[in-house]
Design an enzyme around this catalytic site. Structure first.
Site, PDB file in Angstrom:
ATOM      1  N   LEU A 240      15.671  25.804  25.810  1.00  0.00           N
ATOM      2  CA  LEU A 240      15.775  24.833  26.911  1.00  0.00           C
ATOM      3  C   LEU A 240      15.507  25.546  28.235  1.00  0.00           C
ATOM      4  CD1 LEU A 240      18.908  22.788  25.761  1.00  0.00           C
ATOM      5  CD2 LEU A 240      16.496  22.113  25.641  1.00  0.00           C
ATOM      6  N   HIS A 241      14.247  25.987  28.393  1.00  0.00           N
ATOM      7  CA  HIS A 241      13.903  26.772  29.591  1.00  0.00           C
ATOM      8  C   HIS A 241      14.258  26.009  30.864  1.00  0.00           C
ATOM      9  CE1 HIS A 241      11.555  29.463  27.039  1.00  0.00           C
ATOM     10  NE2 HIS A 241      10.822  28.456  26.606  1.00  0.00           N
ATOM     11  N   ASP A 242      13.613  24.864  31.051  1.00  0.00           N
ATOM     12  CA  ASP A 242      13.766  24.142  32.320  1.00  0.00           C
ATOM     13  C   ASP A 242      15.162  23.532  32.504  1.00  0.00           C
ATOM     14  OD1 ASP A 242      11.208  24.919  32.822  1.00  0.00           O
ATOM     15  OD2 ASP A 242      10.291  23.009  32.299  1.00  0.00           O
TER      16      ASP A 242
END
Ligand code: BDR
Ligand code: CA
Length: 310
Positions: A240-242
């Site tokens: 869940l980078h962003d």
């Protein structure tokens, strides 16, 4: 008190999850969502952002403003392999979209809002940094009027996710990233792959989502992303980078940060977009970035699920 924020996105499967988290948290006064060329074209990123606000049924409340349709000096480099041809993993292909972007240009609106609310706005950037770079070029004084900039980008200790050395957002527009890193923004926080790779969404998390339409959207949009992540990393989950950048804006305690000097490579055959962090102060430069070094993944995933369920 709600925090004034602007999101800058290249929507993208994980940008979309970040928008969902930001809106559902109700902790933010979202003054606008600006879009940028990145994972997909500017027009597709804008359309996807409209779709996500429609999914949330808040299409009238938040303006979407289009920004740069290409990096400062380079060609576009789309990431369809991970986000699908449409950018949302095919999840909302048939959605009828009535929401339209507002008039105006992202960089101008970023400047206008920062000048309107000095020292109040947190910018959360989850795409290539082109829009902010253009804003800084046009109005350098915003450096001292923006409260904080949090950006998802870079990797400081491990390998890249688009080339052996480079993270996608930095690779796509390293000239923009350089401009932002050297602008002198007092509170600039880098949320890189070092921590986002530990913020893994797993199938068990999706099963905890209560709203059937949201759960079905998350499941569908991440299906191919899960597969790509497994092929590359042998892990059954997807980073869940962003959303983690949004999470940091919601609660700083989920990460630990330290200040270092960070720069980005722009003139290399092999390493363009590589973020270099001077951990040992060898360059004797003033630290310019709050670097996220550790994340409490469980606390973040709880925050993510709880807010999507709220
Ligand atoms: C970043 O690259 C994009 O593909 C994602 O949306 C995220 O912003 C991760 O490296
Ligand atoms: Ca993104």
């Amino acid at each position: 008190m709600t925090k004034k924020v602007m999101l800058d996105v290249d929507t993208g499967v994980d940008d979309a999850l970040g928008i969902l988290l930001a809106v559902k948290s109700r902790q933010f006064d979202i003054l606008g969502i600006t879009t940028v060329n990145g994972n997909v074209s500017l027009d597709t990123a804008t359309l996807n952002t409209c779709k996500i606000l429609e999914l949330l049924k808040i299409d009238d409340e938040i303006s979407i403003i289009k920004g740069a349709n290409k990096p400062l000096k380079r060609q576009s480099f789309f990431e369809h392999r991970i986000h699908g041809q449409d950018g949302l993993g095919g999840a909302l292909l048939d959605m009828k979209v009535t929401k339209k972007p507002a008039t105006g240009f992202a960089a101008d609106v970023i400047i206008e809002k920062i000048l309107q609310y000095p020292d109040e706005i947190t910018l959360i950037m989850t795409g290539p940094l082109t829009n902010l770079a253009l804003a800084l070029e046009k109005s350098p004084e915003i450096v001292h009027k923006v409260k904080e900039v949090i950006f998802m980008g870079g990797v400081l200790k491990g390998g890249g996710n688009v080339t052996p050395t480079s993270e996608y957002n930095m690779y796509v527009d390293p000239e923009a990233a350089k401009l932002v890193l050297h602008a002198g923004i007092p509170e600039l926080t880098l949320v890189g792959l070092d921590v986002t790779r530990l913020a893994l969404l797993m199938k068990k998390h999706i099963q905890q989502l209560k709203d059937p339409s949201l759960a079905s959207y998350v499941k569908k949009s991440t299906a191919d992303y899960f597969e790509r992540y497994y092929e590359r990393n042998g892990v059954e989950g997807c980073a869940l980078h962003d959303p983690l950048a949004i999470g940091v804006a919601l609660d700083k305690k989920i990460v630990t940060t330290e200040r270092y000097f960070v720069d980005v490579e722009t003139r290399s055959e092999l390493c363009d977009g590589q973020t270099v962090c001077d951990f040992q102060h060898r360059l004797e430069k003033k630290p310019n970035v709050n670097v996220c070094l550790e994340v409490d993944s469980e606390a973040f995933l709880n925050l993510f699920i709880e807010n999507l369920n709220s």
